[in-house]
Each structure stands twice: as structure tokens, then as C-alpha cells.
Design a protein around this motif. Structure first.
Motif, short mmCIF file in Angstrom:
data_model
loop_
_atom_site.label_atom_id
_atom_site.label_comp_id
_atom_site.label_asym_id
_atom_site.label_seq_id
_atom_site.Cartn_x
_atom_site.Cartn_y
_atom_site.Cartn_z
N LEU A 7 0.82 -1.20 0.00
CA LEU A 7 0.00 0.00 0.00
C LEU A 7 0.85 1.25 0.00
O LEU A 7 0.62 2.18 -0.75
N ASN A 10 2.53 1.77 -3.32
CA ASN A 10 1.65 2.22 -4.39
C ASN A 10 1.20 3.66 -4.24
O ASN A 10 0.63 4.23 -5.14
N LEU A 11 1.41 4.21 -3.04
CA LEU A 11 0.89 5.55 -2.80
C LEU A 11 1.67 6.61 -3.55
O LEU A 11 2.89 6.55 -3.61
N PRO A 12 0.95 7.56 -4.09
CA PRO A 12 1.63 8.68 -4.73
C PRO A 12 2.39 9.49 -3.69
O PRO A 12 1.89 9.65 -2.56
N PHE A 15 1.09 12.13 -0.81
CA PHE A 15 0.18 11.69 0.24
C PHE A 15 0.90 11.16 1.48
O PHE A 15 0.32 11.03 2.53
N LEU A 19 -0.34 10.55 5.33
CA LEU A 19 -0.66 9.18 5.74
C LEU A 19 -0.07 8.83 7.10
O LEU A 19 -0.74 8.27 7.95
N ILE B 7 -7.02 5.21 -2.01
CA ILE B 7 -6.00 4.30 -1.48
C ILE B 7 -5.65 4.69 -0.04
O ILE B 7 -5.57 3.85 0.84
N LEU B 8 -5.53 5.99 0.16
CA LEU B 8 -5.17 6.49 1.51
C LEU B 8 -6.22 6.07 2.53
O LEU B 8 -5.91 5.50 3.58
N ALA B 11 -6.19 2.39 3.16
CA ALA B 11 -5.02 1.99 3.95
C ALA B 11 -5.28 2.22 5.43
O ALA B 11 -5.02 1.35 6.27
N ILE B 12 -5.82 3.38 5.74
CA ILE B 12 -6.08 3.71 7.14
C ILE B 12 -7.11 2.74 7.73
O ILE B 12 -6.94 2.22 8.82
#
Lengths: 336, 117
Positions: A7, A10-12, A15, A19, B7-8, B11-12
Motif C-alpha cells: 500500500l 503504491n501511494l503517490p 500523500f 498518511l 488508497i489512503l 489503507a487507514i
């Protein structure tokens, strides 16, 4: 962890700074309300002590509690030759200066000797010493010896003023067995509070003290032992929060001889176990020392007298007892 | 909503759920902890039936997820006559031999936290 890595991978980029704090918040919130719980057992006063603490500083708090318990044993034990009470009972001078703890516990006990006109008496020690309930084959002491010992029982010959304790007679001895455990659990609860912990449970040989709640929405759940039954068999449970739950009964420290039950609650006029009105009383309140004393006093003086005593002394406690049908009943303070 | 946002958020959510699950239950459920004179003697899963000799003084038994003291050389034998234990917080004490059996791990639904009397 693989999923997490994927995850994150894959995150840009932009972010990422968002996060991490967000995840941290999630982690912290998940841990909230379930502070680490730690319990410790120990043996003091010929009984087992268990303290459970919900706090991130649990180990430190438990260390301090057990250290304090060791100190109390060296004050209140009647058997430990190094204890303060042992020195008081085996004194050579009749006027002594005693510690704050011993004075406080004795003072509260003497109040109830007075209130019951000696039916409860802290100077019962010479008599209680003759009854060995832990012996492999416990026996009823000879009547003559009980009579002799009884002649030494009279709380009115003990005078306490501040920390000064004086005796009229050199052979008077004090037994705080009905109050010391309560005094100690009360002081341990204070100590735990002073250390900044708001959730703990103290079990001191059957005396239970709840500090705060078990968790946010949940009180501590305290079982009440069913008299004359297997350990752990319960007659009921009570929810406890910042109070003590203290049960005392004729099923503890007792033996049967010639078909007759001999228990540890002694009659100060005969030296034999007293005729109790119930097998067990449970006292709930905020002052453990008071509740401990009242539990014993109540077994001795009976139901009506207990109601009267509680009304007149204004003691802020609730009292439950096991009735003839084995039901668990609250004492009506009218004593009816 | 951008793809990154989704996605963020996912994920959380996934991580929070995982943390909640992991913190809410222990890895292998309830366990029996045996101490002698305050020192740890052993820790055993309740899932497996067995007999445990505690020194030369006591023997306890795990059977069907319950623990009882089967033998003891103490005079009062209060421990042997104690009710079997299985829920978190329950204990059996052999005072003369200073042996304590206690259950730790999964929190019992309505097991008492302590017993008065």
C-alpha cells in the motif's frame, strides 16, 4: 506487513506526509481505553494478595504497592516477632508511642468496641491465640484456659490519645485481625490514586477493593463466595466502582469437632465462637477499614442490633446477608 | 475523489481494523499461569488436556478447557475442593504450599474480576 508495504509503495508521493500522522492517530485511538493491565500475586498476612492495575506504569505501581504491603506486615502482624504490634503486645513499658498507621487502625476499632459495649473487643487476642484454626487437627481449647484468657480481655483498659498508647494492665494484648486488612486495602487504594492510576482492583484475602472502573463503560465485577461451598462457587455478584466489597462468615477459619462447627468469630463473654445470625455478611462502602470492622461486628451482634448500630453511627455502608433460604438479601436499616 | 485519496482512506481503514483485531485478543486464547511463592512456575494453553506436577506438593489438571487442582499435600485441601476455573481472572489458591493457578488471556464475558469472602 506485506499488504502495508504494498500500500505504501503504491501511494503517490505527496500523500505520504498525510498518511503517517493519520496512521499514528489510528494506532493511538485503537489503544485508548485499554490501558495495559498487569496483575501480581503475593503472600502477606497468612493470605494471598492479588492486585490488578490498568496503567502504562503498572509495574512501577505494583512495585510500590507490594513494598507498602511489606511495611504494613511489619506493623500489623500479631505473629511476626519483628512487627510493631508484636512489640506492643510483648511490651515492658505500659506507655508507648505508636506509628500513625497503627494508631489510625486501632482508633477506628476502639470506636466500635465502645459502640458495641465490648461485644466486639480488640483485646480478644489472648483468647483468639488459643484457637488455632490452621492446625492439622484443630482442637477446642480447654475451658479453664479460655476463662483465664478472658479475664485479660477488656478494651476499656487500653487508652489511645494521638500516637500515645497506654495500658492499665501489662498482660493486655491487641488483635487487629478484624480491621487491619480493611485498613491496608483502603491505604493501598489511596496510594494507587496518588500515583495517578484510576483503575485497579485489590483482593486481599477475600477483601476486595475497586479503584475506579475496570474500563471506560464497565464497572469491576466482584463475586461473593457462597458459604460452605467450593472456593469460587458464588452466591451472587456485585458491580463495584470506587468502593470495597468485604465478606465475612463462619465458613472461613473454622473446624468441626463432635459434630459442632467452631468458627473464628469469638464471643467476648464466653471465649467460644458466638452464635451468629447468618453464615455470611457482605459490607460495601468507601471506607474499607470501617466495612471490615462492621462485617465482624455484625456477625457478633445480630441483625436488629446491626441495623440499629448503622443507623445510630451514621456509617455510610450497605450490608447484605445470606438468609435462611440461602438468598442474598440487603439488610433493612430499620432492623426489621 | 482522486485515486490516491481512495488508497489512503482504504489503507487507514485496513490498518485500524488490523490494530483493533490484534489488540482485542491474544494470539492463543486463555492460558493457565502457575506460580509458586510468587515465582512463575509455568504457563500452559487451556486447549490441550494435560496433567501438571507442581513440585512435589500439588498436581493440577487441564481438561476440556478447565483447570482444577487434583492433588495436594496441604492439610486443609481448600484448593482441591475449589471449583474448576476457565475464565480470565479466576484463580485457585493453595495457601499452605503458596501455589496459585490463574487464568490469563481472553477476557471472560461476565467472569468476576475478584471474589469477596
Amino acid at each position: 506487513m506485506t499488504t502495508l508495504k504494498r500500500l505504501l509503495h503504491n501511494l503517490p508521493g505527496p500523500f505520504f506526509p498525510v498518511l503517517v500522522p493519520a496512521l499514528l492517530t489510528a494506532l493511538l485511538t485503537a489503544g485508548c481505553g485499554t490501558a495495559p493491565s498487569s496483575a501480581r500475586d503475593g503472600f502477606f498476612f497468612d493470605t494471598v494478595v492479588r492486585i490488578r492495575v490498568n496503567s502504562k506504569d503498572a509495574d512501577d505501581i505494583l512495585d510500590q504497592c507490594f513494598r507498602r504491603m511489606g511495611e504494613y506486615e511489619l506493623i500489623f502482624s500479631t505473629e511476626n516477632k519483628n512487627s510493631e504490634l508484636y512489640r506492643v503486645n510483648h511490651r515492658t513499658e505500659q506507655t508507648l508511642t505508636i506509628s500513625d498507621d497503627l494508631a489510625a487502625c486501632l482508633s477506628q476499632s476502639l470506636d466500635y468496641c465502645e459502640l458495641t459495649s465490648g461485644r466486639f473487643d480488640v483485646t480478644i487476642c489472648p483468647v483468639s491465640e488459643l484457637w488455632d484454626f490452621h492446625a492439622e487437627e484443630p482442637a477446642v481449647p480447654p475451658e479453664e484456659r479460655l476463662r483465664d484468657a478472658l479475664s485479660r480481655v477488656d478494651y476499656r483498659t487500653v487508652h489511645l490519645s494521638g500516637n500515645t498508647l497506654s495500658f492499665d494492665s501489662p498482660d493486655t494484648m491487641i488483635d487487629l485481625g478484624a480491621a487491619a486488612k480493611g485498613y491496608i486495602s483502603r491505604e493501598l487504594a489511596k496510594l494507587i490514586g496518588d500515583l495517578g492510576c484510576g483503575s485497579a482492583l485489590i483482593s486481599l484475602g477475600g477483601n476486595v477493593r475497586a479503584v475506579g472502573r475496570k474500563s471506560a463503560g464497565k464497572s469491576w465485577n466482584v463475586g461473593i463466595q457462597k458459604p460452605f461451598s467450593a472456593r469460587g462457587e458464588l452466591i451472587g455478584t456485585v458491580s463495584a466502582e470506587d468502593c470495597c466489597v468485604i465478606s465475612s462468615g463462619t465458613y472461613e477459619r473454622c473446624f468441626v469437632s463432635g459434630g459442632k462447627l467452631y468458627h473464628h468469630v469469638l464471643d467476648t463473654s464466653t471465649g467460644y465462637p458466638c452464635d451468629t445470625w447468618t453464615d455470611q455478611v457482605t459490607v460495601i462502602g468507601e471506607d474499607d477499614c470501617l466495612c471490615d470492622i462492621i462485617a465482624t461486628v455484625s456477625l457478633i451482634i445480630g441483625r436488629e442490633e446491626t441495623g440499629k448500630l448503622l443507623r445510630e453511627s451514621g456509617a455510610d455502608v450497605s450490608l447484605f446477608y445470606v438468609d435462611g433460604d440461602g438468598n442474598y438479601t440487603a439488610l433493612d436499616m430499620d432492623g426489621t | 475523489m482522486k485515486k490516491g485519496d481512495i488508497i489512503l482512506i482504504s489503507a487507514i481503514l485496513v490498518l485500524a481494523a488490523a490494530v483493533l483485531l490484534l489488540s482485542g485478543r491474544s494470539a492463543d486464547g486463555a492460558r493457565l499461569v502457575v506460580t509458586v511463592d510468587g515465582e512463575l512456575f509455568g504457563s500452559y494453553s487451556l486447549g490441550e488436556d494435560r496433567e501438571i506436577r507442581i513440585g512435589s506438593s500439588n498436581i493440577c489438571v487441564i481438561r476440556d478447557g478447565e483447570v482444577s487442582m487434583s492433588e495436594a499435600d496441604c492439610p486443609d485441601r481448600v484448593c482441591v475442593r475449589s471449583k474448576p476455573i476457565r475464565r480470565e481472572g479466576e484463580t485457585i489458591v493453595c495457601l499452605p504450599n503458596r501455589v496459585i493457578l490463574s487464568i490469563t488471556g481472553e477476557d471472560g464475558v461476565d467472569a468476576p474480576d475478584a471474589i469477596a469472602g
